[in-house]
Structure formats: C-alpha cells, structure tokens
Design an enzyme around this catalytic site. Structure first.
Site, PDB file in Angstrom:
ATOM      1  N   HIS A   1      -4.384   1.276   5.505  1.00  0.00           N
ATOM      2  CA  HIS A   1      -3.233   1.069   6.395  1.00  0.00           C
ATOM      3  C   HIS A   1      -3.548   1.915   7.620  1.00  0.00           C
ATOM      4  CE1 HIS A   1       1.337   0.503   6.881  1.00  0.00           C
ATOM      5  NE2 HIS A   1       0.974   1.222   7.943  1.00  0.00           N
TER       6      HIS A   1
ATOM      7  N   HIS B   1       2.281  -3.257   8.583  1.00  0.00           N
ATOM      8  CA  HIS B   1       0.974  -3.029   7.968  1.00  0.00           C
ATOM      9  C   HIS B   1      -0.166  -3.659   8.778  1.00  0.00           C
ATOM     10  CE1 HIS B   1      -1.832  -2.235   4.666  1.00  0.00           C
ATOM     11  NE2 HIS B   1      -2.419  -3.335   5.106  1.00  0.00           N
TER      12      HIS B   1
ATOM     13  N   ASP C   1       0.633  15.513   6.276  1.00  0.00           N
ATOM     14  CA  ASP C   1      -0.413  15.129   5.331  1.00  0.00           C
ATOM     15  C   ASP C   1      -0.277  16.022   4.096  1.00  0.00           C
ATOM     16  OD1 ASP C   1      -3.094  15.041   4.009  1.00  0.00           O
ATOM     17  OD2 ASP C   1      -3.616  13.818   5.744  1.00  0.00           O
TER      18      ASP C   1
ATOM     19  N   GLY D   1     -14.736   6.812   6.398  1.00  0.00           N
ATOM     20  CA  GLY D   1     -13.908   7.754   5.660  1.00  0.00           C
ATOM     21  C   GLY D   1     -12.472   7.309   5.438  1.00  0.00           C
TER      22      GLY D   1
ATOM     23  N   CYS E   1       2.861   1.781   3.215  1.00  0.00           N
ATOM     24  CA  CYS E   1       3.984   0.841   3.305  1.00  0.00           C
ATOM     25  C   CYS E   1       5.143   1.342   2.450  1.00  0.00           C
ATOM     26  CB  CYS E   1       3.562  -0.544   2.860  1.00  0.00           C
ATOM     27  SG  CYS E   1       2.523  -1.432   4.035  1.00  0.00           S
TER      28      CYS E   1
ATOM     29  N   CYS F   1       0.829  -1.206   0.000  1.00  0.00           N
ATOM     30  CA  CYS F   1       0.000   0.000   0.000  1.00  0.00           C
ATOM     31  C   CYS F   1       0.870   1.265   0.000  1.00  0.00           C
ATOM     32  CB  CYS F   1      -0.957  -0.006   1.185  1.00  0.00           C
ATOM     33  SG  CYS F   1      -0.209   0.453   2.756  1.00  0.00           S
TER      34      CYS F   1
ATOM     35  N   HIS G   1      -4.632  10.729  12.228  1.00  0.00           N
ATOM     36  CA  HIS G   1      -4.447  12.131  11.881  1.00  0.00           C
ATOM     37  C   HIS G   1      -4.253  12.893  13.189  1.00  0.00           C
ATOM     38  CE1 HIS G   1      -6.077  11.735   7.712  1.00  0.00           C
ATOM     39  NE2 HIS G   1      -6.658  10.689   8.264  1.00  0.00           N
TER      40      HIS G   1
ATOM     41  N   HIS H   1      -3.767   4.446  10.261  1.00  0.00           N
ATOM     42  CA  HIS H   1      -3.096   5.738  10.426  1.00  0.00           C
ATOM     43  C   HIS H   1      -3.958   6.643  11.282  1.00  0.00           C
ATOM     44  CE1 HIS H   1      -5.610   6.203   6.804  1.00  0.00           C
ATOM     45  NE2 HIS H   1      -5.629   7.516   7.038  1.00  0.00           N
TER      46      HIS H   1
ATOM     47  N   ASN I   1      -9.836   6.843  10.913  1.00  0.00           N
ATOM     48  CA  ASN I   1     -11.030   6.476  10.158  1.00  0.00           C
ATOM     49  C   ASN I   1     -10.977   4.976   9.889  1.00  0.00           C
ATOM     50  OD1 ASN I   1     -11.793   9.247   9.916  1.00  0.00           O
ATOM     51  ND2 ASN I   1     -10.286   9.453   8.296  1.00  0.00           N
TER      52      ASN I   1
END
Length: 118
Positions: free
Chosen positions: A93, A44, A28, A88, A5, A2, A97, A95, A82
């Site tokens: 993978h 992952h 971001d 969303g 990754c 991905c 925010h 993550h 998300n």
C-alpha cells in the site's frame, strides 16, 4: 484488504498524527528515528508505481503539514517510499516514511556493497 487499508478504515488502531479526507499519518510501530511517521493515502494504491499522479500534489502538502505538526519542518527531515521487493517495500500500500528529530545518516546502506550490484 491490506494492513494499511484496515488502519485507514479504523479496523486496526494507530497512533494518528494527522488525518483528512484523503490521507492519514500515524507513528511507525518500528521507528528508525525519534520522529518516524507513516503517511498513506486512504485510497489503496499498491505502490508509487501505481498511484494516480494527480493525488501527489495534495499528498505533498499533507506531508509538509505532518512535518509542521511534529515540529521537524524547520530542523529538516527525510521522506522515503519503498517500491517493490528489492526496494524494501513490506506493505503493498503506497506509504511514505517521514523521518526526523535528529541528524539522519545513511547507515541502512552499510550492509550493501555497490560493487556486488554491478
């Protein structure tokens, strides 16, 4: 493999904020706040639903270090993940925010009417 990754493996460049053996934090590319950092585990996991809970304590400490590194630890910040299409999630993978640098609002919910979801 991905997108995240590939970023973790340095196959795709990122604007790295902080990194250790297990986690990576980077800006971001489509920020929603003055400070908008993505924090990922290097291993992952598709999403929060599939992560081994034993790594979350270390990830929590890493996110706190990211907040300190970006000088939002004292003023406040938001941490979001998300999960799945309706949640969303765009990259499969895990993550988080990390958003800050201003007083954050909940404006992203303005396009959704709770009455339509009942």
């Amino acid at each position: 493999m991905c997108l995240f990754c590939k970023i973790s493996n340095k196959e795709i460049p990122s604007n790295t904020i902080l990194e250790n053996d297990d986690f990576l934090a980077f800006h971001d590319i489509n920020p929603k706040a003055p400070v908008h950092i993505l924090v990922i585990p290097k291993k992952h996991y598709d999403s929060f639903d599939t992560v081994d809970s034993s790594i979350m304590a270390d990830m929590t400490e890493f996110i706190k270090d990211v907040a300190k590194e970006t000088n939002i630890d004292k003023s406040g910040y938001r941490v979001i993940t998300n999960i799945g299409e309706n949640g969303g999630q765009e990259v499969k993978h895990l993550h988080f925010h990390v958003l800050g640098g201003t007083k954050l609002k909940w404006g992203h919910f303005s396009d959704s009417s709770p009455k339509n979801n009942l």
